[in-house]
Design a protein around this motif. Structure first.
Motif, PDB file in Angstrom:
ATOM      1  N   GLY A   8      32.541 -39.610  62.951  1.00 18.01           N
ATOM      2  CA  GLY A   8      31.754 -38.507  63.479  1.00 18.01           C
ATOM      3  C   GLY A   8      31.407 -38.594  64.940  1.00 18.01           C
ATOM      4  O   GLY A   8      30.820 -37.664  65.495  1.00 18.01           O
ATOM      5  N   GLY A   9      31.756 -39.703  65.584  1.00 20.26           N
ATOM      6  CA  GLY A   9      31.476 -39.812  67.004  1.00 20.26           C
ATOM      7  C   GLY A   9      32.363 -38.894  67.816  1.00 20.26           C
ATOM      8  O   GLY A   9      33.297 -38.281  67.297  1.00 20.26           O
ATOM      9  N   GLY A  10      32.061 -38.791  69.098  1.00 20.84           N
ATOM     10  CA  GLY A  10      32.875 -37.952  69.966  1.00 20.84           C
ATOM     11  C   GLY A  10      32.223 -37.719  71.300  1.00 20.84           C
ATOM     12  O   GLY A  10      31.214 -38.345  71.639  1.00 20.84           O
ATOM     13  N   LEU A  11      32.803 -36.816  72.064  1.00 19.75           N
ATOM     14  CA  LEU A  11      32.314 -36.453  73.392  1.00 19.75           C
ATOM     15  C   LEU A  11      31.624 -35.101  73.298  1.00 19.75           C
ATOM     16  O   LEU A  11      32.245 -34.116  72.867  1.00 19.75           O
ATOM     17  CB  LEU A  11      33.479 -36.391  74.381  1.00 19.75           C
ATOM     18  N   VAL A  12      30.358 -35.067  73.681  1.00 19.41           N
ATOM     19  CA  VAL A  12      29.592 -33.825  73.656  1.00 19.41           C
ATOM     20  C   VAL A  12      28.811 -33.688  74.952  1.00 19.41           C
ATOM     21  O   VAL A  12      28.736 -34.623  75.747  1.00 19.41           O
ATOM     22  CB  VAL A  12      28.621 -33.778  72.456  1.00 19.41           C
ATOM     23  N   GLN A  13      28.226 -32.528  75.142  1.00 21.03           N
ATOM     24  CA  GLN A  13      27.402 -32.296  76.319  1.00 21.03           C
ATOM     25  C   GLN A  13      25.923 -32.514  75.976  1.00 21.03           C
ATOM     26  O   GLN A  13      25.525 -32.405  74.806  1.00 21.03           O
ATOM     27  CB  GLN A  13      27.614 -30.881  76.844  1.00 21.03           C
ATOM     28  N   ALA A  14      25.156 -32.792  76.991  1.00 22.39           N
ATOM     29  CA  ALA A  14      23.724 -32.957  76.795  1.00 22.39           C
ATOM     30  C   ALA A  14      23.148 -31.707  76.134  1.00 22.39           C
ATOM     31  O   ALA A  14      23.494 -30.586  76.508  1.00 22.39           O
ATOM     32  CB  ALA A  14      23.034 -33.232  78.120  1.00 22.39           C
ATOM     33  N   GLY A  15      22.301 -31.935  75.137  1.00 23.87           N
ATOM     34  CA  GLY A  15      21.703 -30.839  74.396  1.00 23.87           C
ATOM     35  C   GLY A  15      22.431 -30.496  73.110  1.00 23.87           C
ATOM     36  O   GLY A  15      21.884 -29.799  72.250  1.00 23.87           O
ATOM     37  N   ASP A  16      23.652 -30.995  72.986  1.00 19.82           N
ATOM     38  CA  ASP A  16      24.439 -30.732  71.778  1.00 19.82           C
ATOM     39  C   ASP A  16      23.970 -31.612  70.616  1.00 19.82           C
ATOM     40  O   ASP A  16      23.105 -32.478  70.778  1.00 19.82           O
ATOM     41  CB  ASP A  16      25.919 -30.989  72.046  1.00 19.82           C
ATOM     42  N   SER A  17      24.610 -31.394  69.476  1.00 16.78           N
ATOM     43  CA  SER A  17      24.302 -32.158  68.264  1.00 16.78           C
ATOM     44  C   SER A  17      25.569 -32.808  67.727  1.00 16.78           C
ATOM     45  O   SER A  17      26.689 -32.323  67.966  1.00 16.78           O
ATOM     46  CB  SER A  17      23.706 -31.249  67.184  1.00 16.78           C
ATOM     47  N   LEU A  18      25.368 -33.895  66.997  1.00 16.96           N
ATOM     48  CA  LEU A  18      26.450 -34.578  66.299  1.00 16.96           C
ATOM     49  C   LEU A  18      25.900 -35.121  64.991  1.00 16.96           C
ATOM     50  O   LEU A  18      24.695 -35.395  64.893  1.00 16.96           O
ATOM     51  CB  LEU A  18      26.986 -35.761  67.103  1.00 16.96           C
ATOM     52  N   ARG A  19      26.779 -35.286  64.028  1.00 15.13           N
ATOM     53  CA  ARG A  19      26.392 -35.968  62.797  1.00 15.13           C
ATOM     54  C   ARG A  19      27.338 -37.137  62.559  1.00 15.13           C
ATOM     55  O   ARG A  19      28.551 -36.949  62.428  1.00 15.13           O
ATOM     56  CB  ARG A  19      26.422 -35.028  61.592  1.00 15.13           C
TER      57      ARG A  19
END
Length: 122
Positions: A8-19
């Motif tokens: 479930g990891g990855g590259l996201v932008q600040a403010g985004d969500s991940l699980r």
């Protein structure tokens, strides 16, 4: 022996969500408390969150409380970490941990997975 596999990891932008997910297998794993740690480059591995086997108790690091939520699915032997409002300082390799003792999980003395990278860009 206990095997833990994170995803479930990855590259996201600040403010985004991940699980993040951590699937556990092995004998007696169904009775285990589980948790998450993280390690950023050049820093020590630090506690993020933990949950008891019965899910009647959870614990969070001050830095993530109110933004992250830990929960588990016993049928799937899986623990999840929902991460909201991500910040650049949340960037790290996230490790799943498990043990039959809740205090061992919190102390980082349990079994470990291989980790999953989370990168938060500004």
């Amino acid at each position: 022996q206990v095997q833990l596999v994170e995803s479930g990891g990855g590259l996201v932008q600040a403010g985004d969500s991940l699980r993040l997910s951590c699937a556990a297998s092995g004998r007696t794993v169904g009775n285990y408390a589980m948790g998450w740690f993280r390690q950023a480059p050049g820093k020590e591995r630090e506690f993020v969150s933990a949950i008891t086997y019965t899910a009647d108790s959870t614990r969070y690091a001050d830095s993530v409380r109110g933004r992250f939520t830990i929960y588990r699915d016993h049928l799937k032997n899986t623990v999840y970490l929902r991460m909201n409002s991500l910040k650049t300082e949340d960037s790290a390799v996230y490790y799943c941990t498990a043990d039959d003792r809740y205090d061992f999980v919190i102390a980082g003395r349990g079994y470990w997975g291989q980790g999953t990278q989370v990168t938060v860009s500004s």
